[in-house]
Design a protein around this motif. Structure first.
Motif, PDB file in Angstrom:
ATOM      1  N   SER A  37      65.364  30.934  84.539  1.00 52.52           N
ATOM      2  CA  SER A  37      65.164  29.907  83.518  1.00 52.52           C
ATOM      3  C   SER A  37      63.697  29.789  83.142  1.00 52.52           C
ATOM      4  O   SER A  37      63.339  29.705  81.960  1.00 52.52           O
ATOM      5  CB  SER A  37      65.683  28.556  84.027  1.00 52.52           C
ATOM      6  N   ALA A  41      62.039  30.731  79.544  1.00 50.77           N
ATOM      7  CA  ALA A  41      61.298  29.738  78.762  1.00 50.77           C
ATOM      8  C   ALA A  41      59.915  30.255  78.406  1.00 50.77           C
ATOM      9  O   ALA A  41      59.462  30.114  77.268  1.00 50.77           O
ATOM     10  CB  ALA A  41      61.193  28.431  79.551  1.00 50.77           C
ATOM     11  N   GLY A 188      62.870  25.138  83.252  1.00 43.77           N
ATOM     12  CA  GLY A 188      62.246  25.892  82.177  1.00 43.77           C
ATOM     13  C   GLY A 188      60.761  25.639  82.132  1.00 43.77           C
ATOM     14  O   GLY A 188      60.072  25.773  83.150  1.00 43.77           O
TER      15      GLY A 188
END
Length: 205
Positions: A37, A41, A188
């Protein structure tokens, strides 16, 4: 992928108010492992920045979260060596400096993003909450950034240090770091920059 402002994500109103001319966004990927994640991001943010900033320069800024004892070992290791994280850089691509406070001191540092392997950078972000990725448009030097940030800054605990906000607004810079949402399946990165730059990067959120 979920993109939302700090206000939309129900951040503390005091934190939102402190941003002044800047704005904060969360970029969250759901149902992925935390490392994936975070990497996703960062990749999304980097792609958007490179489209907007024609000469984007990526820097890493970090420092000791708490004061260190004034010993020969601390003064020898300074900051980058104290992290035990590999910094692959020539002397011109990184700098570090000391802030004295009574009988203790804190060291801070700046280095080009290219000085780190991806996993080492993620470890630095994870283990030092003073760490940010700083993005500027156009050529800058480590000494220039070190001089501007010389007073040092506090660790990030859901509140961006005032010195960094001032630097963002003055230089149209971008601050990025990893972020864990309340939901264990959401993680993120966050982006803090001027409101006008947010619109260039993400349009209307």
């Amino acid at each position: 992928m979920l993109i939302r402002s700090f206000a939309e994500a129900n951040w503390n109103p005091d934190v939102v108010a402190e941003l002044h001319a800047a704005e904060g966004l969360e970029i969250i990927f759901t149902d992925l492992t935390k490392p994936i994640s975070t990497k996703s991001a960062f990749a999304e943010i980097t792609t958007r920045i490179d489209r907007v900033f024609r000469s984007a320069e990526y820097w890493v800024i970090s420092g000791h979260e708490v004061s260190q004892p004034k010993t020969r070992i601390v003064d020898y290791r300074k900051f980058w060596k104290s992290t035990n994280i590999g910094v692959l850089s020539s002397s011109g691509d990184l700098a570090e400096w000391r802030i004295l406070n009574a009988e203790a001191s804190r060291y801070f540092g700046v280095a080009r993003r290219s000085s780190f392997q991806e996993e080492d950078l993620l470890n630095l972000l994870e283990n030092f909450s003073t760490t940010w990725i700083l993005v500027l448009d156009g050529p800058h030097s480590t000494l220039e950034i070190a001089s501007a940030l010389h007073p040092g800054w506090e660790a990030f605990h859901y509140r961006c240090p005032g010195l960094l906000l001032e630097f963002v607004n003055k230089n149209d810079a971008i601050l990025v770091r990893n972020f864990d949402a309340d939901d264990v399946l959401e993680s993120g990165a966050i982006v803090i920059t001027k409101s006008t730059t947010i619109k260039r990067l993400f349009g209307s959120i």
